[in-house]
Write a protein that holds these residues in place. Structure first.
Motif, PDB file in Angstrom:
ATOM      1  N   ASP A 280       0.824  -1.200   0.000  1.00  0.00           N
ATOM      2  CA  ASP A 280       0.000   0.000   0.000  1.00  0.00           C
ATOM      3  C   ASP A 280       0.866   1.261   0.000  1.00  0.00           C
ATOM      4  OD1 ASP A 280      -2.660   1.346   0.289  1.00  0.00           O
ATOM      5  OD2 ASP A 280      -1.746   1.990   2.180  1.00  0.00           O
ATOM      6  N   LYS A 281       1.940   1.266   0.761  1.00  0.00           N
ATOM      7  CA  LYS A 281       2.837   2.424   0.790  1.00  0.00           C
ATOM      8  C   LYS A 281       3.508   2.629  -0.561  1.00  0.00           C
ATOM      9  CE  LYS A 281       3.764   1.942   5.738  1.00  0.00           C
ATOM     10  NZ  LYS A 281       4.792   1.679   6.772  1.00  0.00           N
ATOM     11  N   GLN A 282       3.856   1.565  -1.225  1.00  0.00           N
ATOM     12  CA  GLN A 282       4.475   1.671  -2.536  1.00  0.00           C
ATOM     13  C   GLN A 282       3.493   2.224  -3.567  1.00  0.00           C
ATOM     14  OE1 GLN A 282       5.996  -2.051  -3.945  1.00  0.00           O
ATOM     15  NE2 GLN A 282       6.936  -1.178  -5.772  1.00  0.00           N
ATOM     16  N   LEU A 283       2.243   1.738  -3.521  1.00  0.00           N
ATOM     17  CA  LEU A 283       1.246   2.231  -4.469  1.00  0.00           C
ATOM     18  C   LEU A 283       0.886   3.686  -4.184  1.00  0.00           C
ATOM     19  CD1 LEU A 283      -1.116  -0.881  -4.685  1.00  0.00           C
ATOM     20  CD2 LEU A 283       0.518  -0.088  -6.400  1.00  0.00           C
ATOM     21  N   GLN A 284       0.881   4.083  -2.925  1.00  0.00           N
ATOM     22  CA  GLN A 284       0.623   5.484  -2.604  1.00  0.00           C
ATOM     23  C   GLN A 284       1.729   6.385  -3.137  1.00  0.00           C
ATOM     24  OE1 GLN A 284      -0.084   6.126   1.552  1.00  0.00           O
ATOM     25  NE2 GLN A 284      -2.150   5.264   1.501  1.00  0.00           N
ATOM     26  N   ALA A 285       2.969   5.910  -3.092  1.00  0.00           N
ATOM     27  CA  ALA A 285       4.065   6.709  -3.635  1.00  0.00           C
ATOM     28  C   ALA A 285       3.954   6.848  -5.142  1.00  0.00           C
ATOM     29  CB  ALA A 285       5.400   6.071  -3.253  1.00  0.00           C
ATOM     30  N   MET A 286       3.377   5.871  -5.802  1.00  0.00           N
ATOM     31  CA  MET A 286       3.257   5.906  -7.257  1.00  0.00           C
ATOM     32  C   MET A 286       2.027   6.689  -7.715  1.00  0.00           C
ATOM     33  SD  MET A 286       4.247   1.939  -8.110  1.00  0.00           S
ATOM     34  CE  MET A 286       3.760   2.148  -9.819  1.00  0.00           C
ATOM     35  N   PHE A 287       0.868   6.468  -7.045  1.00  0.00           N
ATOM     36  CA  PHE A 287      -0.383   7.032  -7.543  1.00  0.00           C
ATOM     37  C   PHE A 287      -0.999   8.064  -6.600  1.00  0.00           C
ATOM     38  CE2 PHE A 287      -0.117   2.630  -9.145  1.00  0.00           C
ATOM     39  CZ  PHE A 287      -0.085   2.884 -10.511  1.00  0.00           C
ATOM     40  N   GLY A 288      -0.485   8.169  -5.405  1.00  0.00           N
ATOM     41  CA  GLY A 288      -1.070   9.105  -4.462  1.00  0.00           C
ATOM     42  C   GLY A 288      -2.263   8.517  -3.744  1.00  0.00           C
ATOM     43  N   LYS A 289      -3.304   9.305  -3.586  1.00  0.00           N
ATOM     44  CA  LYS A 289      -4.476   8.890  -2.833  1.00  0.00           C
ATOM     45  C   LYS A 289      -5.218   7.761  -3.558  1.00  0.00           C
ATOM     46  CE  LYS A 289      -8.670  10.756  -0.698  1.00  0.00           C
ATOM     47  NZ  LYS A 289      -9.515  11.960  -0.531  1.00  0.00           N
ATOM     48  N   PRO A 290      -5.697   6.731  -2.836  1.00  0.00           N
ATOM     49  CA  PRO A 290      -6.421   5.645  -3.494  1.00  0.00           C
ATOM     50  C   PRO A 290      -7.741   6.123  -4.089  1.00  0.00           C
ATOM     51  CG  PRO A 290      -6.540   5.425  -1.118  1.00  0.00           C
ATOM     52  CD  PRO A 290      -5.549   6.515  -1.391  1.00  0.00           C
TER      53      PRO A 290
END
Length: 739
Positions: A280-290
């Motif tokens: 989840d932290k990695q995806l937040q760094a890539m795309f920001g807010k879910p």
């Protein structure tokens, strides 16, 4: 406050035990476990009393007389050792035939699970590998015994159970295998009574209990609470005291779910991750807010072995379902109470009546006097001893007195035996009616039991048999549902148990054994490894990629289908012998006599290759054919190169010959010009040159009148043959006036 009786102290021991490190959370967990067991026992108590009676009734025989009520036996049996007034209590048990009619039909047409792809990432080849692994697990586990036991219990008294286990392959490895376990005593299983799924797929908890000797218990669990302490725990706690007897102690396997609420995040490209996880932290760094979030109830299956007070062993179960599957017969819920039954329940009264009327018939015939001899008075005088024993002794002859009663001297007729008493017609009809009632309550009639009826054609007989199968089909269908759930659990466990690179054995539908390689770290579901020539070496599978589901099929086993195929092919080949040259190997392959497979392989070698598909060829032959094709392509390429080289050599030789001819011509022209120049004066040469220029000016072809510059033909770029010595690229052509 004083505690002279010690009850309060005993209650504290029951709550805390001998382990001071035991936390209050463990106490709550164990109390909840015992509460659940008591709830299950209360929910199933009434129904299981009837189920146990069904089992005893099914196992009734003339020796145990379990099919006769106890009060009836007291009035018909011996009294104080005296059997003079005893009446017959015969047991003619017809129910096993009806039960076996259902269970043996299941053995002949055993349900089997079939794995199928369920999403785009799944692969058909991997699904076939799953099927092979499942068949291997069933073979190694003797799963047919587990299935048959569950089916017998289901049909007899209404419920059976199958379980899954995991165990290490051997004592020298950490690799594990999946096994299908048999539960012989279905009464040892206590499943969550609030389930809705007939297989128990939605059960929140389940117990499997067993009683072991106390010596065995102390050997297996030396660090557990001593037996003497457990006796003390039973004071004031009936939930614990029920686990102890004089010689044994009860051990239970306890499966239950733990729940944890978490937030699921959705990111672009349909990527999901749970909140605060590394992904989840990695995806937040890539795309920001879910994009979206939702609350999820994450469940985890836990397994515990307990003696009712101590946790003897505990760990997480890798699957997502509780690995105990229920096989149900008939199920009803009446006023909140669950009632379960099988085939025997409704046939018990009909069977009792059949036993009663059979016993009554035997009693009437046994108590009836034997047919006496009837004669006139005085005929037996002097021979009384022979006639009194005529019914028990085989006299060679019997004599009578010829009594003459009238003046005419006529002789009276000989004594005659009176006709024997016959059973009452109503008794026979009642017995036959009881037999028909057994058929009606079980849903199986004469055709289903193999008795001959009015049907004569094969279609009519099959249609009548199907009518009986319809009446009991729900038993087979419920077993098929259970096997589907078992297979679904195995498919869920395979990626988790086969989590390292390993070689696994699979079994085909025809019983052929193969070895496959698993690599859970590869990205694709199937990876083909080929050699430099393009030939396939092996395939590596990853069961973690894709989603797979299970469907169930019911029908004859492979051997039955094989025999049917052999009969069908035999008829076809008899009517058309020319087909031996096309399918003779297949006909021989389905035979069971020794050497049939070797003969089929030899027969295949003489067949026309055109009739053999790629799948009929051996891997060695296919690899050889691929190598031949590759070598043929390489040979064609080399031949083309050699032909090109030969054509280039001939063309080069022709160019060289032309060049040599031009050189010779230029040399002769040069010599001639030199000779002319030597014989002319400079003035003559100047006059000739000026005349040539004047002629060129008059014609306007000053350039054309100039000496031509011929370009040497370009030679091909080749390594062989060797080039001739270098020549000047530009050779001047002799002027026409110098000829």
């Amino acid at each position: 406050m004083a505690d002279p009786t010690g009850i309060n102290k005993a209650g504290q021991v029951a709550n805390v035990g001998s382990n001071p490190a035991k936390s209050s959370g463990d106490d709550d967990k164990m109390a909840k476990m015992r509460s659940r067991l008591q709830m299950a026992q209360a929910a199933y108590s009434d129904s299981r009393e009837d189920e146990l009676d069904d089992l005893r009734f099914m196992a009734g025989s003339p020796d145990n007389q379990w099919q006769w009520p106890a009060d009836v036996l007291q009035t018909r049996g011996s009294v104080q050792g005296q059997t003079i007034n005893a009446r017959p209590c015969l047991t003619i048990n017809k129910l096993p035939q009806h039960v076996r009619q259902v269970t043996n039909e299941q053995r002949q047409n055993r349900p089997s699970g079939k794995v199928i792809p369920a999403d785009d990432n799944a692969d058909v080849q991997v699904a076939e590998i799953f099927n092979g692994v499942v068949r291997h697990i069933e073979y190694m586990s003797d799963a047919d015994v587990a299935y048959d036991t569950a089916c017998d219990n289901q049909v007899t008294y209404g419920e059976g159970y199958i379980r899954l286990l995991t165990d290490y392959c051997n004592e020298e490895t950490f690799d594990q295998d999946i096994k299908i376990g048999r539960i012989r005593n279905a009464f040892s299983v206590y499943m969550d009574p609030t389930i809705q799924d007939p297989c128990g797929a939605d059960a929140e908890w389940c117990f499997i209990s067993e009683d072991i000797l106390k010596e065995e218990y102390e050997r297996m669990f030396p660090d557990a609470t001593p037996i003497s302490t457990l006796y003390a725990q039973g004071v004031g706690d009936q939930g614990i005291s029920s686990w102890l007897t004089e010689d044994t102690i009860r051990i239970a396997e306890y499966f239950y779910y733990t729940h944890k609420r978490e937030t699921l995040h959705l990111y672009p490209d349909n990527q999901t991750a749970f909140a605060n996880s590394p992904q989840d932290k990695q995806l937040q760094a890539m795309f920001g807010k879910p994009i979206r979030t939702r609350e999820v109830d994450r469940k985890k299956v836990m397994w515990m072995k307990t003696n009712g007070f101590d946790v003897l062993d505990e760990r997480e179960w890798p699957g997502k379902w509780i690995p105990v599957v229920r096989v149900i017969g008939n199920e009803w819920e009446v006023d909140g109470q669950i009632y379960i039954s099988g085939l025997v329940r409704n046939a018990k009264d009909a069977q009792r009546m059949y036993n009663y009327w059979t016993s009554q018939e035997a009693e009437m015939l046994a108590l009836a006097p034997k047919a006496p001899f009837i004669g006139y008075g005085g005929q037996f005088e002097g021979y009384e001893n022979q006639w009194k024993t005529a019914n028990t002794t085989n006299w060679p002859y019997l004599e009578v007195n010829p009594d003459v009663t009238d003046g005419a001297g006529s002789v009276l007729p000989l004594p005659q035996r009176a006709p024997p008493p016959l059973p009452q017609t109503g008794l026979i009809q009642a017995k036959m009616g009881a037999a028909d009632d057994i058929k009606g309550t079980t849903g199986q009639y004469d055709a289903s039991l193999g008795q001959q009826g009015n049907e004569r054609s094969a279609k009519a007989i099959i249609a009548r048999e199907k009518q009986g199968d319809v009446g009991t089909y729900h038993y087979v269908d419920n077993l098929a549902r259970a096997i589907r759930h078992i297979t679904r659990q195995i498919v869920d466990l395979i990626p988790k148990i086969y989590d390292t690179q390993r070689i696994a054995r699979i079994i085909g539908v025809d019983g052929e054994v193969e070895m496959v390689k698993f690599n859970p770290s590869q990205q694709e579901p199937v990876k083909e490894i080929r050699d430099q020539m393009g030939a396939l070496i092996e395939k590596v599978y990853n069961p973690n990629v894709g989603t797979y589901d299970v469907m169930v099929t019911t029908g004859p086993g492979y051997m039955t289908k094989r025999q049917e195929a052999l009969d069908a092919m035999s008829q076809i080949l008899q009517s058309n012998p020319q087909l031996w040259t096309v399918a003779g190997d297949l006909f021989i392959k389905n035979m069971d006599w020794p050497g049939a497979q070797e003969m089929a392989d030899r027969f295949k070698k003489i067949l026309d290759p055109k009739v053999l598909s790629e799948g009929d060829q051996s891997p060695e032959l296919m690899q050889a054919q691929q190598q031949i094709e590759a070598m043929t392509q390489e040979l064609n390429r080399v031949t083309d190169i050699m032909e090109n080289i030969q054509d280039s050599a001939e063309q080069q030789k022709l160019v060289i010959d032309q060049f040599e001819a031009q050189v010779k011509a230029y040399d002769a022209e040069t010599k001639r010009i030199t000779a002319v120049q030597n014989s002319m004066t400079p003035e003559q040469i100047q006059d000739i040159v000026m005349g040539t220029i004047a002629a060129a000016l008059d014609t306007g072809d000053l350039i054309g009148g100039a000496p031509e510059m011929r370009e040497m033909p370009e030679m091909p770029d080749m390594e062989a043959p060797q080039m001739a010595p270098e020549q000047p690229e530009m050779v001047p052509e002799a002027p026409e006036g110098m000829m």
